[in-house]
Design a protein around this motif. Structure first.
Motif, PDB file in Angstrom:
ATOM      1  N   GLN A 124       0.830  -1.211   0.000  1.00 23.46           N
ATOM      2  CA  GLN A 124       0.000   0.000   0.000  1.00 23.46           C
ATOM      3  C   GLN A 124       0.862   1.259   0.000  1.00 23.46           C
ATOM      4  OE1 GLN A 124      -2.225  -0.979   3.499  1.00 23.46           O
ATOM      5  NE2 GLN A 124      -3.939  -1.872   2.348  1.00 23.46           N
TER       6      GLN A 124
ATOM      7  N   LYS B 234       0.709   4.032  -2.845  1.00 26.79           N
ATOM      8  CA  LYS B 234       0.360   5.419  -2.540  1.00 26.79           C
ATOM      9  C   LYS B 234       1.423   6.385  -3.064  1.00 26.79           C
ATOM     10  CE  LYS B 234      -1.375   8.296   1.217  1.00 26.79           C
ATOM     11  NZ  LYS B 234      -2.071   8.200   2.514  1.00 26.79           N
TER      12      LYS B 234
ATOM     13  N   SER C 170     -10.528  10.574   2.704  1.00 32.96           N
ATOM     14  CA  SER C 170      -9.246  10.077   3.197  1.00 32.96           C
ATOM     15  C   SER C 170      -9.025  10.477   4.663  1.00 32.96           C
ATOM     16  CB  SER C 170      -8.113  10.630   2.333  1.00 32.96           C
ATOM     17  OG  SER C 170      -6.863  10.290   2.866  1.00 32.96           O
TER      18      SER C 170
ATOM     19  N   VAL D 132      -4.511   3.998  -0.170  1.00 36.07           N
ATOM     20  CA  VAL D 132      -4.125   4.141  -1.585  1.00 36.07           C
ATOM     21  C   VAL D 132      -5.159   5.016  -2.279  1.00 36.07           C
ATOM     22  CG1 VAL D 132      -3.516   2.973  -3.722  1.00 36.07           C
ATOM     23  CG2 VAL D 132      -3.096   1.839  -1.533  1.00 36.07           C
TER      24      VAL D 132
ATOM     25  N   GLU E 230      -5.347  14.779   1.344  1.00 33.02           N
ATOM     26  CA  GLU E 230      -5.060  13.488   0.714  1.00 33.02           C
ATOM     27  C   GLU E 230      -6.228  12.841  -0.026  1.00 33.02           C
ATOM     28  OE1 GLU E 230      -1.364  11.485   2.281  1.00 33.02           O
ATOM     29  OE2 GLU E 230      -2.841  11.190   3.867  1.00 33.02           O
TER      30      GLU E 230
END
Lengths: 327, 327
Positions: free
Chosen positions: B67, B71, B171, B196, B268
């Motif tokens: 992950q 990301k 997020s 992600v 994010e």
């Protein structure tokens, strides 16, 4: 007490960065958008990236912020030069502890800018973030070829001579002086070379335009490792004459073998190692020759085969010396 | 016990990396020389760089290595997409503690490779070094424009509508769930988006080909900061209707104001924020409008002006929340 990064804040720092890095015609959009926008003179380019981390690659005790910034640039330019290219623009990441002084950070940035300016390029963009511990720096550098083709490390030809620019082991000797705990003479060229190695951009330029140069790379991890890499990449057998290795005059007080070991195993000289047909059009030292073979280096000292020590050069994740700062 | 990086060694790791990252036609020389050599379809390109550091941007407790790798790719692709470009190749730096397990590192690399593959590019080169503490990762990503011009954040026009793709605050809500210390439901889409985020490459592609889209950027630091950046870069006054902010259904259990605060201040999401003349040819939510002005954002809630909290969004070097991991 001097101002810290936490007190200054991100926006003010970005403003200082944007003012410090000149823009130029190839950077159509610089710092401030999601990406930089770059106009290249050709659609063929080279690119390299190098990280430098406090306590691994440098110490704030033995190097100034400006020297650290300049070294970050020089080691990347060295890679670009070794491909037969000139640097075009850089992308800089800085991860910095919050309690770092603003003065130190501004010196770092100015060091990056001045060294980049010397090599004729600027920083097009980057990233800024907080580090929970050490200072972490990363520079990605893009460059344009001097001639129509890059000079690779995989194209040495049997019959070539093997050459290096400058002197070897100089940076390692400088590091030894810095690590000795004794007072360091700031006039020492070895210490200066360890702190800011410089890159052989002008020499590389001449070699890139000369068709006699067949293979080239920079010496970053020491001749022992890097000569082996060139031999393997080109699938040739190199013979290296240890007695021919060029040593800086500051190493003259050392016993012969000790000085030669620095030249063989010491990293961070950032000189050029190249193979060429005939005498090169720059000042360089012939240290050996290229023969047909399958990727090996034949070391010779006093006319006899010489066995290298295992693991005596610097390797990440397999370090043999806690004081070594080299890449 | 599983093998550590120190036991594996640098050469074996580089070999794994070279095998994991596909080469492709644009990468003429990949991993193994001083630089990568790249053949671009045009001489105009965009480039971005992003660092991700353990304990600042991610935690090994709440995210798998795969992950983290995915990301790192997604946040860079998001910047490329927001310029109206597609990713072409990446340069990856990894600074890793020696006692890290080889299994974790291979998962990280495979995560980078699989996410890059989804977006149609590969890694052309990089740098590998030892870290004295946290894991440091840096990706520099280069891309090629979809249309003849990039879409900047500085070209919003009075009269445009202001739009976002997807949902906001998702997020940040995922991070809150992860940070709560309670058992996390792995089916949570908010948690998945925090781990992600994905990048809006397809949506950006359509917008880049559509002449109605005037300004665009990705939302990485939260709408509060990023809308302000767009307003300042374009020298316009934005009006944002807080009641129109699109929220993920997982935020439905929260009080209205709390959910809206996540959407305003949470980072994010990596959604696109764009200004456009007329309804866009993609699924997007109109959240406000662009008026003549001098770089400010006018927030409206329940038809009345709404004052933002100071410093409630994430800023590096001026953090207001120790648990926040966002960029």
């Amino acid at each position: 007490m001097s101002q810290t990064l936490a007190e200054l804040g991100e926006d003010a720092l970005i403003q200082f960065i944007a003012e410090t890095f000149d823009s130029n015609s190839s950077i159509q959009v610089g710092i401030g958008d999601d990406c930089a926008v770059i106009q290249s003179p050709s659609n063929l380019h080279v690119v390299t990236t190098d990280a430098m981390i406090e306590k691994v690659h440098f110490s704030r005790e033995t190097m100034s912020a400006a020297q650290i910034g300049r070294k970050l640039v020089a080691v990347n330019v060295s890679d670009i030069a070794a491909m037969g290219a000139r640097p075009a623009y850089g992308m800089l990441s800085m991860c910095l502890p919050e309690d770092l002084s603003v003065r130190w950070i501004k010196e770092l940035i100015s060091g990056v800018a001045s060294e980049a300016g010397q090599y004729g390029f600027s920083i097009a963009g980057g990233d800024l973030c907080a580090s929970p511990g050490p200072v972490f720096l990363n520079l990605t550098l893009s460059g344009t070829l001097v001639a129509s083709k890059p000079i690779l490390r995989s194209t040495a030809r049997p019959g070539d001579g093997l050459f290096v620019t400058g002197t070897l082991g100089t940076s390692a000797y400088g590091l030894r002086l810095l690590s000795s705990g004794q007072h360091v003479n700031d006039a020492s060229q070895s210490v200066a070379k360890h702190r800011v190695p410089g890159a052989q951009l002008e020499n590389a330029d001449v070699l890139a335009r000369w068709e006699g140069c067949h293979a080239m790379m920079d010496i970053s991890d020491g001749l022992a490792i890097d000569a082996n890499r060139l031999a393997k990449a080109s699938s040739v057998r190199l013979t290296v004459n240890i007695d021919a290795l060029p040593l800086h005059e500051e190493l003259e007080g050392l016993p012969d073998e000790e000085a030669q070991e620095l030249a063989i195993y010491g990293g961070e000289d950032y000189e050029l190692l190249f193979s060429a047909a005939g005498p090169p059009p720059i000042k360089a030292t012939r240290i050996g020759s290229v023969e047909a073979g399958a990727g090996s280096v034949n070391w010779v000292r006093d006319g006899r085969p010489y066995e290298l020590l295992n693991n005596a050069s610097y390797r990440h994740f397999k370090t043999n010396s806690a004081t070594q700062e080299s890449k």
